[in-house]
Design a protein around this motif. Sequence first.
Motif, PDB file in Angstrom:
ATOM      1  N   ILE A 132      55.500  49.952  45.841  1.00 55.84           N
ATOM      2  CA  ILE A 132      55.855  48.357  45.536  1.00 55.84           C
ATOM      3  C   ILE A 132      54.342  47.717  45.987  1.00 55.84           C
ATOM      4  N   ILE A 133      53.969  46.720  45.434  1.00 57.63           N
ATOM      5  CA  ILE A 133      52.865  45.843  46.020  1.00 57.63           C
ATOM      6  C   ILE A 133      53.346  44.427  45.545  1.00 57.63           C
ATOM      7  N   THR A 134      53.558  43.877  46.409  1.00 57.46           N
ATOM      8  CA  THR A 134      54.283  42.460  46.510  1.00 57.46           C
ATOM      9  C   THR A 134      54.024  41.495  47.377  1.00 57.46           C
ATOM     10  N   GLY A 135      54.662  40.340  47.497  1.00 59.79           N
ATOM     11  CA  GLY A 135      54.445  39.435  48.507  1.00 59.79           C
ATOM     12  C   GLY A 135      55.293  38.102  48.173  1.00 59.79           C
ATOM     13  N   ASP A 136      54.767  37.108  48.938  1.00 61.77           N
ATOM     14  CA  ASP A 136      55.085  35.687  48.640  1.00 61.77           C
ATOM     15  C   ASP A 136      54.187  35.142  48.031  1.00 61.77           C
ATOM     16  N   ASN A 137      53.795  35.335  46.872  1.00 64.81           N
ATOM     17  CA  ASN A 137      52.791  34.818  46.088  1.00 64.81           C
ATOM     18  C   ASN A 137      51.292  34.935  47.000  1.00 64.81           C
ATOM     19  N   GLY A 138      51.350  35.813  47.747  1.00 60.30           N
ATOM     20  CA  GLY A 138      49.874  36.255  48.464  1.00 60.30           C
ATOM     21  C   GLY A 138      48.833  36.271  47.497  1.00 60.30           C
ATOM     22  N   THR A 139      47.516  36.481  47.827  1.00 56.89           N
ATOM     23  CA  THR A 139      46.579  36.540  47.150  1.00 56.89           C
ATOM     24  C   THR A 139      45.562  37.623  47.307  1.00 56.89           C
ATOM     25  N   ILE A 140      44.980  38.397  46.123  1.00 56.37           N
ATOM     26  CA  ILE A 140      44.145  39.248  46.395  1.00 56.37           C
ATOM     27  C   ILE A 140      42.848  38.858  45.491  1.00 56.37           C
ATOM     28  N   ASP A 141      41.661  38.489  46.074  1.00 57.23           N
ATOM     29  CA  ASP A 141      40.380  38.029  45.512  1.00 57.23           C
ATOM     30  C   ASP A 141      39.538  39.084  45.392  1.00 57.23           C
ATOM     31  N   GLY A 142      39.088  39.379  44.314  1.00 54.58           N
ATOM     32  CA  GLY A 142      38.289  40.505  43.996  1.00 54.58           C
ATOM     33  C   GLY A 142      36.630  40.217  44.268  1.00 54.58           C
ATOM     34  N   GLN A 143      36.205  38.739  44.385  1.00 54.46           N
ATOM     35  CA  GLN A 143      35.090  38.280  44.581  1.00 54.46           C
ATOM     36  C   GLN A 143      33.933  38.911  43.615  1.00 54.46           C
ATOM     37  N   GLY A 144      34.476  38.847  42.037  1.00 55.81           N
ATOM     38  CA  GLY A 144      33.866  39.457  41.202  1.00 55.81           C
ATOM     39  C   GLY A 144      32.417  39.236  40.708  1.00 55.81           C
ATOM     40  N   ALA A 145      32.172  37.683  41.336  1.00 57.64           N
ATOM     41  CA  ALA A 145      30.639  37.367  40.907  1.00 57.64           C
ATOM     42  C   ALA A 145      29.721  38.550  41.227  1.00 57.64           C
ATOM     43  N   PHE A 146      29.875  38.853  42.400  1.00 58.67           N
ATOM     44  CA  PHE A 146      28.557  39.842  42.619  1.00 58.67           C
ATOM     45  C   PHE A 146      28.693  41.056  41.568  1.00 58.67           C
ATOM     46  N   TRP A 147      29.717  41.762  41.129  1.00 60.87           N
ATOM     47  CA  TRP A 147      29.810  42.852  40.382  1.00 60.87           C
ATOM     48  C   TRP A 147      29.334  42.191  39.106  1.00 60.87           C
ATOM     49  N   TRP A 148      29.706  41.092  38.456  1.00 59.96           N
ATOM     50  CA  TRP A 148      29.235  40.599  37.458  1.00 59.96           C
ATOM     51  C   TRP A 148      27.843  40.439  36.952  1.00 59.96           C
ATOM     52  N   GLN A 149      27.160  39.870  38.172  1.00 62.38           N
ATOM     53  CA  GLN A 149      25.743  39.807  38.057  1.00 62.38           C
ATOM     54  C   GLN A 149      25.206  41.068  37.888  1.00 62.38           C
ATOM     55  N   GLN A 150      25.847  42.193  38.698  1.00 67.70           N
ATOM     56  CA  GLN A 150      25.062  43.512  38.671  1.00 67.70           C
ATOM     57  C   GLN A 150      25.138  44.103  37.095  1.00 67.70           C
ATOM     58  N   PHE A 151      26.550  43.787  36.492  1.00 64.47           N
ATOM     59  CA  PHE A 151      26.663  44.455  35.414  1.00 64.47           C
ATOM     60  C   PHE A 151      25.687  43.540  34.250  1.00 64.47           C
ATOM     61  N   HIS A 152      25.687  42.309  34.218  1.00 65.12           N
ATOM     62  CA  HIS A 152      24.722  41.783  33.200  1.00 65.12           C
ATOM     63  C   HIS A 152      23.271  42.131  33.587  1.00 65.12           C
ATOM     64  N   LYS A 153      22.924  42.353  34.728  1.00 69.45           N
ATOM     65  CA  LYS A 153      21.437  42.736  35.115  1.00 69.45           C
ATOM     66  C   LYS A 153      21.351  44.262  34.481  1.00 69.45           C
ATOM     67  N   LYS A 154      22.451  44.970  34.107  1.00 68.77           N
ATOM     68  CA  LYS A 154      22.429  46.538  34.000  1.00 68.77           C
ATOM     69  C   LYS A 154      21.888  47.369  35.046  1.00 68.77           C
ATOM     70  N   LYS A 155      22.306  46.837  36.391  1.00 62.55           N
ATOM     71  CA  LYS A 155      22.214  47.683  37.620  1.00 62.55           C
ATOM     72  C   LYS A 155      23.096  48.553  38.065  1.00 62.55           C
ATOM     73  N   LEU A 156      24.077  48.882  37.470  1.00 57.58           N
ATOM     74  CA  LEU A 156      25.104  49.591  37.785  1.00 57.58           C
ATOM     75  C   LEU A 156      24.936  50.821  37.490  1.00 57.58           C
ATOM     76  N   LYS A 157      25.121  52.157  38.530  1.00 59.24           N
ATOM     77  CA  LYS A 157      25.189  53.311  38.171  1.00 59.24           C
ATOM     78  C   LYS A 157      26.532  53.774  37.693  1.00 59.24           C
ATOM     79  N   TYR A 158      27.687  53.049  38.377  1.00 59.25           N
ATOM     80  CA  TYR A 158      28.812  53.576  38.131  1.00 59.25           C
ATOM     81  C   TYR A 158      29.917  52.349  37.515  1.00 59.25           C
ATOM     82  N   THR A 159      30.870  52.649  37.047  1.00 59.04           N
ATOM     83  CA  THR A 159      31.855  51.805  36.447  1.00 59.04           C
ATOM     84  C   THR A 159      32.288  50.559  37.389  1.00 59.04           C
TER      85      THR A 159
END
Length: 477
Positions: A157-184
């Motif tokens: 079970i992964i749950t809560g009282d509307n707690g938040t999980i923030d992936g801070q994805g902008a870092f990864w999105w930039q790497q993806f767009h620049k084709k710098k990722l070796k892994y998915t």
Amino acid sequence: MRIEGMRLVCGLIVVIVLLNSKKSESRRSKSGSRSNSFEYNAINCRAHSASLVDYGGVGDGKTSNTKAFENAIRNLSQYESKGGAQLYVPAGKWLTGSFNLISHFTLYLHQHAVLLASQDMNEWPVIKPLPSYGRGRDAAAGRYTSLIFGTNLTDVIITGDNGTIDGQGAFWWQQFHKKKLKYTRPYLIELMFSDNIQISNLTLLNSPSWHVHPTYSSNIIIKGITINAPVTSPNTDGINPDSCTNTRIEDCYIVSGDDCVAVKSGWDEYGIKFGMPTKQLAIRRLTCISPYSATIALGSEMSGGIEDVRAEDITAINTESGVRIKTAVGRGGYVKDIYVKRMYLHTMKWAFWMTGNYGSHADSHYDPNALPEIKGINYRDVVAENVSMAARLEGISKDPFTGICMANVTIGLAAKHKKQPWTCTDIQGVTSGVTPQPCDLLPDQGPKKITACDFPPENLPIDMVELKKCSYTMKHA
């Protein structure tokens, strides 16, 4: 019908205002509730509980808590066969890399708890590609482990009282767009080869890629999830059940840069060989905003098969399409026995979209003779407004999509709609009470056939699962 459309927009605005006001009220409260008791609904309650701070957790948004999570979960594993354990994450900002869950375990987030995904790539172990995909989706090699990960588990079970999980994805999105990722890129939550799963009452933000990915798993409840990522962010799908059986997705609100719900089951020859379909899936009371993708997508990775999907009470606004089926020559597999009813759409490019020429392949080894089977696709009680094109339905030459049924469907076209509201090739089906008039390949059966496309009368097994009321008193508020 335009009155209904306005009601839809007004209703959606009310939903958004209520959600925002709730969040604003939460943010106005001081960090850390004074109450040390809480309760929630879950598939199972736990006999033992502990707080992350008991294991050295620091909620300052700067200190890494990866080791704290690992130590806490390792210690709590002693209770797996003794009534299970719960790890409580208090109010605060908890920076962490990837960590693994255990069986008979609950991860509970306080309403003011925020898990912040680390941007230190050393905190993201690399694992093998999924066996039903044969390679990573971003890169041919392996993939980064998801932020919250588990495999071969039961009763999680992964749950809560509307707690938040923030992936801070902008870092990864930039790497993806620049084709710098070796892994998915990693996902926010991924559980593999697991059974009896609940993911509920959380806010998920800015995943590096997909937000929720149960795969090769069964008996899953995903409920009360809010997902928010920029609509231009790459591949930030909301919820992706993948080769899963007996799943229900309910009461979710998703804004994303890709499909809100994407149903999958493996890619080309790898998915065919692995042979694990997604089936017995219910999607209810979903609200979606995704200007460049679908409300519900079936595929394109569907080579293990997709069947018995039931979607009802679906609302989408400013989304590219309502329901989209994506497949291609070489996929093999099937999409069959799909039922959709009470869908309300506003400002769409297509209400319905099926395509047999979705060209992305895992590699060059796919079988060109592996043709997908698409049949038994049913839509009824659909209202749409401000739509550029009613439907784009493109089967495969010598492999038509069959058994398409539409009943009681009203599509209000936009002022600048396409000249031909329907495009139909290599399909077969029937309609009843559909406006505007469908293409000739979908002949009108008349008002006496309005009961066509009905849902199956029996419930899915997952609908028999009732949640228990769990309550706890913690040492740390």
